[in-house]
Design a protein around this motif. Structure first.
Motif, PDB file in Angstrom:
ATOM      1  N   HIS A  77       6.089  16.059 -10.525  1.00 60.98           N
ATOM      2  CA  HIS A  77       7.160  15.362 -11.245  1.00 60.98           C
ATOM      3  C   HIS A  77       7.010  13.847 -11.129  1.00 60.98           C
ATOM      4  CE1 HIS A  77       8.427  15.286  -7.130  1.00 60.98           C
ATOM      5  NE2 HIS A  77       8.753  16.556  -7.117  1.00 60.98           N
ATOM      6  N   GLY A  78       6.150  13.414 -10.217  1.00 60.63           N
ATOM      7  CA  GLY A  78       5.903  11.979 -10.068  1.00 60.63           C
ATOM      8  C   GLY A  78       7.051  11.210  -9.439  1.00 60.63           C
ATOM      9  N   LEU A  79       8.119  11.920  -9.039  1.00 63.97           N
ATOM     10  CA  LEU A  79       9.310  11.179  -8.605  1.00 63.97           C
ATOM     11  C   LEU A  79       9.138  10.525  -7.231  1.00 63.97           C
ATOM     12  CD1 LEU A  79      12.110  13.579  -9.889  1.00 63.97           C
ATOM     13  CD2 LEU A  79      11.418  11.372 -10.835  1.00 63.97           C
ATOM     14  N   CYS A  80       8.358  11.155  -6.351  1.00 67.00           N
ATOM     15  CA  CYS A  80       8.161  10.543  -5.022  1.00 67.00           C
ATOM     16  C   CYS A  80       7.470   9.185  -5.218  1.00 67.00           C
ATOM     17  CB  CYS A  80       7.305  11.436  -4.134  1.00 67.00           C
ATOM     18  SG  CYS A  80       7.924  13.126  -3.981  1.00 67.00           S
ATOM     19  N   GLY A  81       6.435   9.181  -6.080  1.00 65.36           N
ATOM     20  CA  GLY A  81       5.707   7.938  -6.328  1.00 65.36           C
ATOM     21  C   GLY A  81       6.565   6.912  -7.049  1.00 65.36           C
ATOM     22  N   TRP A  82       7.392   7.394  -7.974  1.00 64.26           N
ATOM     23  CA  TRP A  82       8.244   6.503  -8.766  1.00 64.26           C
ATOM     24  C   TRP A  82       9.251   5.775  -7.868  1.00 64.26           C
ATOM     25  CZ3 TRP A  82      13.154   7.835 -11.792  1.00 64.26           C
ATOM     26  CH2 TRP A  82      13.407   6.900 -12.784  1.00 64.26           C
ATOM     27  N   TYR A  83       9.939   6.573  -7.036  1.00 62.73           N
ATOM     28  CA  TYR A  83      10.929   5.943  -6.145  1.00 62.73           C
ATOM     29  C   TYR A  83      10.245   5.045  -5.114  1.00 62.73           C
ATOM     30  CZ  TYR A  83      14.683   8.835  -8.059  1.00 62.73           C
ATOM     31  OH  TYR A  83      15.604   9.406  -8.888  1.00 62.73           O
TER      32      TYR A  83
ATOM     33  N   ARG B 165      16.017   7.238   7.546  1.00 65.80           N
ATOM     34  CA  ARG B 165      15.931   5.836   7.110  1.00 65.80           C
ATOM     35  C   ARG B 165      16.742   5.696   5.838  1.00 65.80           C
ATOM     36  NH1 ARG B 165      12.006   3.024   9.450  1.00 65.80           N
ATOM     37  NH2 ARG B 165      11.675   1.318   7.998  1.00 65.80           N
ATOM     38  N   LEU B 166      17.354   4.544   5.630  1.00 64.52           N
ATOM     39  CA  LEU B 166      18.084   4.328   4.377  1.00 64.52           C
ATOM     40  C   LEU B 166      17.126   4.411   3.205  1.00 64.52           C
ATOM     41  CD1 LEU B 166      20.612   1.436   4.981  1.00 64.52           C
ATOM     42  CD2 LEU B 166      21.082   3.849   4.441  1.00 64.52           C
ATOM     43  N   ASP B 167      15.947   3.833   3.362  1.00 67.33           N
ATOM     44  CA  ASP B 167      14.914   3.909   2.327  1.00 67.33           C
ATOM     45  C   ASP B 167      13.774   4.769   2.884  1.00 67.33           C
ATOM     46  OD1 ASP B 167      12.765   3.586   0.680  1.00 67.33           O
ATOM     47  OD2 ASP B 167      12.870   1.393   0.589  1.00 67.33           O
ATOM     48  N   PRO B 168      13.738   6.051   2.488  1.00 67.38           N
ATOM     49  CA  PRO B 168      12.780   6.968   3.121  1.00 67.38           C
ATOM     50  C   PRO B 168      11.322   6.687   2.781  1.00 67.38           C
ATOM     51  CG  PRO B 168      13.927   8.069   1.315  1.00 67.38           C
ATOM     52  CD  PRO B 168      14.561   6.710   1.467  1.00 67.38           C
ATOM     53  N   TYR B 169      11.072   5.825   1.787  1.00 66.16           N
ATOM     54  CA  TYR B 169       9.689   5.515   1.393  1.00 66.16           C
ATOM     55  C   TYR B 169       9.131   4.353   2.216  1.00 66.16           C
ATOM     56  CZ  TYR B 169      11.666   8.221  -2.322  1.00 66.16           C
ATOM     57  OH  TYR B 169      12.325   9.214  -2.992  1.00 66.16           O
ATOM     58  N   SER B 170      10.034   3.578   2.795  1.00 70.25           N
ATOM     59  CA  SER B 170       9.603   2.408   3.558  1.00 70.25           C
ATOM     60  C   SER B 170       9.149   2.842   4.950  1.00 70.25           C
ATOM     61  CB  SER B 170      10.765   1.420   3.689  1.00 70.25           C
ATOM     62  OG  SER B 170      11.759   1.990   4.534  1.00 70.25           O
ATOM     63  N   THR B 171       8.407   1.962   5.594  1.00 71.75           N
ATOM     64  CA  THR B 171       7.984   2.196   6.979  1.00 71.75           C
ATOM     65  C   THR B 171       8.319   0.915   7.752  1.00 71.75           C
ATOM     66  OG1 THR B 171       5.792   1.198   6.788  1.00 71.75           O
ATOM     67  CG2 THR B 171       6.001   3.509   6.062  1.00 71.75           C
ATOM     68  N   PRO B 172       8.123   0.893   9.049  1.00 62.46           N
ATOM     69  CA  PRO B 172       8.421  -0.362   9.766  1.00 62.46           C
ATOM     70  C   PRO B 172       7.581  -1.539   9.276  1.00 62.46           C
ATOM     71  CG  PRO B 172       8.229   1.473  11.302  1.00 62.46           C
ATOM     72  CD  PRO B 172       7.814   2.003   9.959  1.00 62.46           C
TER      73      PRO B 172
ATOM     74  N   PHE C 114       4.036   1.945   2.474  1.00 65.50           N
ATOM     75  CA  PHE C 114       5.029   2.902   1.955  1.00 65.50           C
ATOM     76  C   PHE C 114       4.416   4.300   1.924  1.00 65.50           C
ATOM     77  CE2 PHE C 114       5.785  -1.265   0.383  1.00 65.50           C
ATOM     78  CZ  PHE C 114       7.158  -1.436   0.477  1.00 65.50           C
ATOM     79  N   LEU C 115       5.277   5.299   2.028  1.00 66.97           N
ATOM     80  CA  LEU C 115       4.833   6.685   1.892  1.00 66.97           C
ATOM     81  C   LEU C 115       5.374   7.189   0.563  1.00 66.97           C
ATOM     82  CD1 LEU C 115       3.292   8.782   3.617  1.00 66.97           C
ATOM     83  CD2 LEU C 115       5.495   9.635   4.393  1.00 66.97           C
ATOM     84  N   CYS C 116       4.538   7.898  -0.219  1.00 72.12           N
ATOM     85  CA  CYS C 116       5.007   8.328  -1.546  1.00 72.12           C
ATOM     86  C   CYS C 116       4.610   9.772  -1.825  1.00 72.12           C
ATOM     87  CB  CYS C 116       4.453   7.406  -2.633  1.00 72.12           C
ATOM     88  SG  CYS C 116       2.672   7.520  -2.840  1.00 72.12           S
ATOM     89  N   SER C 117       4.388  10.560  -0.777  1.00 69.25           N
ATOM     90  CA  SER C 117       3.894  11.924  -0.977  1.00 69.25           C
ATOM     91  C   SER C 117       5.049  12.904  -1.098  1.00 69.25           C
ATOM     92  CB  SER C 117       3.021  12.312   0.213  1.00 69.25           C
ATOM     93  OG  SER C 117       3.829  12.402   1.368  1.00 69.25           O
ATOM     94  N   ALA C 118       4.699  14.186  -1.230  1.00 73.34           N
ATOM     95  CA  ALA C 118       5.714  15.240  -1.324  1.00 73.34           C
ATOM     96  C   ALA C 118       6.502  15.390  -0.024  1.00 73.34           C
ATOM     97  CB  ALA C 118       5.040  16.565  -1.690  1.00 73.34           C
TER      98      ALA C 118
ATOM     99  N   VAL D 124       0.868  -1.183   0.000  1.00 68.05           N
ATOM    100  CA  VAL D 124       0.000   0.000   0.000  1.00 68.05           C
ATOM    101  C   VAL D 124       0.900   1.226   0.000  1.00 68.05           C
ATOM    102  CG1 VAL D 124      -1.853   1.227   1.181  1.00 68.05           C
ATOM    103  CG2 VAL D 124      -1.689  -1.249   1.388  1.00 68.05           C
ATOM    104  N   LEU D 125       0.711   2.102  -0.989  1.00 67.45           N
ATOM    105  CA  LEU D 125       1.513   3.331  -1.061  1.00 67.45           C
ATOM    106  C   LEU D 125       0.606   4.496  -0.703  1.00 67.45           C
ATOM    107  CD1 LEU D 125       2.966   1.284  -3.088  1.00 67.45           C
ATOM    108  CD2 LEU D 125       3.962   3.319  -4.090  1.00 67.45           C
ATOM    109  N   PHE D 126       0.990   5.248   0.308  1.00 72.66           N
ATOM    110  CA  PHE D 126       0.164   6.364   0.766  1.00 72.66           C
ATOM    111  C   PHE D 126       0.734   7.686   0.250  1.00 72.66           C
ATOM    112  CE2 PHE D 126      -1.091   3.277   4.045  1.00 72.66           C
ATOM    113  CZ  PHE D 126      -2.463   3.472   4.045  1.00 72.66           C
ATOM    114  N   ASP D 127      -0.089   8.405  -0.525  1.00 74.21           N
ATOM    115  CA  ASP D 127       0.316   9.739  -1.008  1.00 74.21           C
ATOM    116  C   ASP D 127      -0.282  10.773  -0.049  1.00 74.21           C
ATOM    117  OD1 ASP D 127       1.045  11.944  -2.403  1.00 74.21           O
ATOM    118  OD2 ASP D 127       0.021  11.427  -4.276  1.00 74.21           O
ATOM    119  N   ILE D 128       0.179  10.721   1.183  1.00 70.00           N
ATOM    120  CA  ILE D 128      -0.410  11.568   2.224  1.00 70.00           C
ATOM    121  C   ILE D 128       0.698  12.123   3.114  1.00 70.00           C
ATOM    122  CG2 ILE D 128      -2.622  10.326   2.265  1.00 70.00           C
ATOM    123  CD1 ILE D 128      -1.652   8.731   4.632  1.00 70.00           C
ATOM    124  N   SER D 129       0.337  13.053   3.984  1.00 67.71           N
ATOM    125  CA  SER D 129       1.324  13.671   4.877  1.00 67.71           C
ATOM    126  C   SER D 129       1.676  12.713   6.008  1.00 67.71           C
ATOM    127  CB  SER D 129       0.734  14.950   5.468  1.00 67.71           C
ATOM    128  OG  SER D 129      -0.369  14.599   6.286  1.00 67.71           O
TER     129      SER D 129
END
Ligand SMILES: Cc1cc2nc3c(=O)[nH]c(=O)nc-3n(C[C@H](O)[C@H](O)[C@H](O)COP(=O)(O)OP(=O)(O)OC[C@H]3O[C@@H](n4cnc5c(N)ncnc54)[C@H](O)[C@@H]3O)c2cc1C
Length: 459
Positions: free
Chosen positions: A434-440, A409-416, A421-425, A226-231
């Protein structure tokens, strides 16, 4: 792959609507897209086949001063030449970032990493030494008011104080992007970017569910990722309980709670019965205009907004897209998109202050206004809960937070939780279409899934 959107239409910060009068199409949030055009992710997608067409105004950016406008042109040398005594300094400062644009956009945006290739490493080091400086530090190399003001307006996109470390990076990146990829606008409005992305997703078999606001992770269908595009704040509310079940989550959750927001934004959209009557007609050659006068004035305006004070003479970012895209307004009529930075959550009406700043460089402008629409920080947050307190940057981009968004975190998109995953700005590289947060984040999720960790994304 399923995308879930809380609103009745897709787009979030990339939507257009008739905010003032019928036939006037306004960009509710993003309007100008150097980072969209330059995005290494978007450039791989067939967005043109799905209706996205970029329009390049002849001049990326105009910055009027009381005695005439300074222009950011596509050509580096021409821009430098027009800066007179600062021509060589401008070339020395911005030239390396233009020559190494590929390294900046491919290797330095996204999660923090050090490029291994010697040319890239050298380029990154050279850029880093300058980028870490404050904008005022970089500007002290210039002798002319024009060069200092041009740099300051670009640095103000950082939404941090311009005397703070790292504010110089934003100035350099925005100037270099003007020379490298231009500052284009999408024909028909920024909604066309979201529509093209949605059409591409659907062509790949993805689905979009509209009007479903997620308040708890328990409301989602079971999924491997699950990728969250949220704060970060929303992540705590929606998935905090689930995350806290994982070992080592205490530190992560504490960091999310401590995540700091940046200043807010107050936005105006106007319908005009003609183009803005700029004192310097060269300003009509650019879609984007920075209004705030000299470096000193812009520094004062941004210092106020970041320190909880209302800027009396705010720095205003303005776009006059209808000059270059006739689909935005009825014939002969025009749209204006303008906003300024204010303290987070500020409730003061900035309409008069913004109009005064425009009128300063375009006498008679007010007489052309047919209708006005305003968005306060609270409106922007109601519109999209990611704009907390009107912060459109996904959190403060100062040196204390920029490299560790949203947490160390080494991987800032990952969570415990290996499936969340977090994919927001609020993740690298930060705000912008630019879509890059979601892409990574998607790459991070795929790595997790391959390790054994159907995706659902909230966009
Ligand atoms: C006034 C303004 C001007 C801007 N100008 C520019 C510009 O000119 N150029 C530029 O590049 N960028 C600009 N930006 C920034 C840009 O819009 C954002 O950085 C960008 O849209 C972020 O994209 P995103 O997909 O990560 O998130 P968002 O655009 O924030 O989209 C997130 C989506 O998720 C939905 N959502 C949130 N929470 C939930 C939930 N709980 N359940 C279901 N759905 C949810 C929201 O409704 C939204 O549609 C501007 C922003 C604003 C507000």
């Amino acid at each position: 792959m399923q995308v879930i959107e809380g609103e009745a239409t897709i787009g979030g910060g990339c939507r257009s609507a008739e905010l003032t009068l019928p036939g006037f199409v306004h960009d509710i949030c993003s309007a100008v897209h150097p980072l969209g055009r330059g995005s290494p992710f978007f450039s791989q997608l067939p967005l043109d086949r799905h209706g996205l067409r970029w329009i390049d105004p002849p001049v990326p950016l105009a910055h009027p001063l009381d005695d005439g406008a300074v222009l950011l042109l596509r050509d580096l040398d021409e821009t430098a030449h027009r800066l007179g005594a600062d021509a060589d300094t401008y070339r020395d400062l911005v030239g390396p970032a233009v020559r190494n644009w590929d390294v900046i956009i491919n290797d330095l945006t996204g999660p923090f990493r050090i490029p291994l290739h010697p040319r890239k490493l050298l380029a990154a080091a050279g850029f880093g030494v300058r980028a870490l400086q404050s904008l005022t530090g970089l500007a002290s190399r210039f002798k002319t008011k024009a060069a200092r003001a041009l740099l300051a307006g670009c640095g103000a996109h950082s939404m941090i104080g311009l005397t703070e470390y790292l504010s110089g990076a934003f100035g350099l990146i925005f100037l270099a992007s003007g020379h490298s990829v231009g500052w284009p606008i999408p024909a028909g409005g920024s909604q066309r970017i979201a529509d093209a992305l949605a059409a591409h997703l659907e062509s790949l078999g993805g689905t979009i569910v509209l009007g479903q606001r997620i308040t708890s992770i328990d409301h989602l269908e079971p999924a491997r990722g699950v990728l969250f595009d949220i704060s970060p704040r929303q992540l705590l509310e929606i998935a905090g309980g689930r995350l806290s079940c994982w070992r080592g989550s205490g530190l992560y959750l504490r960091q999310l709670r401590r995540f700091r927001q940046g200043p807010g934004v107050f936005k105006l959209d106007l319908a005009l019965d003609g183009p803005i009557p700029w004192r310097d007609p060269e300003v009509l050659r650019a879609a984007t205009v920075h209004l705030g006068g000299t470096l000193e004035e812009i520094v004062a305006s941004e210092a106020a907004a970041t320190n909880g004070r209302i800027p009396e003479s705010p720095f205003v970012l303005l776009a006059q897209c209808s000059l270059f895209d006739s689909s935005r307004a009825p014939a002969g009529r025009h749209t204006v998109w303008a906003y300024c930075h204010v303290p987070n959550g500020a409730t003061v009406d900035m309409t008069e202050r913004i109009l005064t700043q425009i009128e300063r460089f375009a006498p008679g402008f007010r007489d052309r206004i047919l209708a006005t629409s305003k968005l306060t920080p609270a409106d922007l947050e109601r519109y999209n809960p990611n704009n907390l307190g009107g912060d459109i940057g996904g959190g403060r981009s100062d040196i204390g937070q920029f490299f560790t968004r949203p947490a160390w975190r080494l991987d800032p998109y990952s969570t415990p939780d290996p499936g969340i995953f977090l994919c927001s700005a609020s993740t690298p590289p930060g705000a912008g279409v630019h879509g890059l947060c979601g892409w990574y984040a998607a790459r991070s999720a795929l790595r997790g899934i391959l390790r054994g960790g159907h995706g659902t994304q909230i966009a």
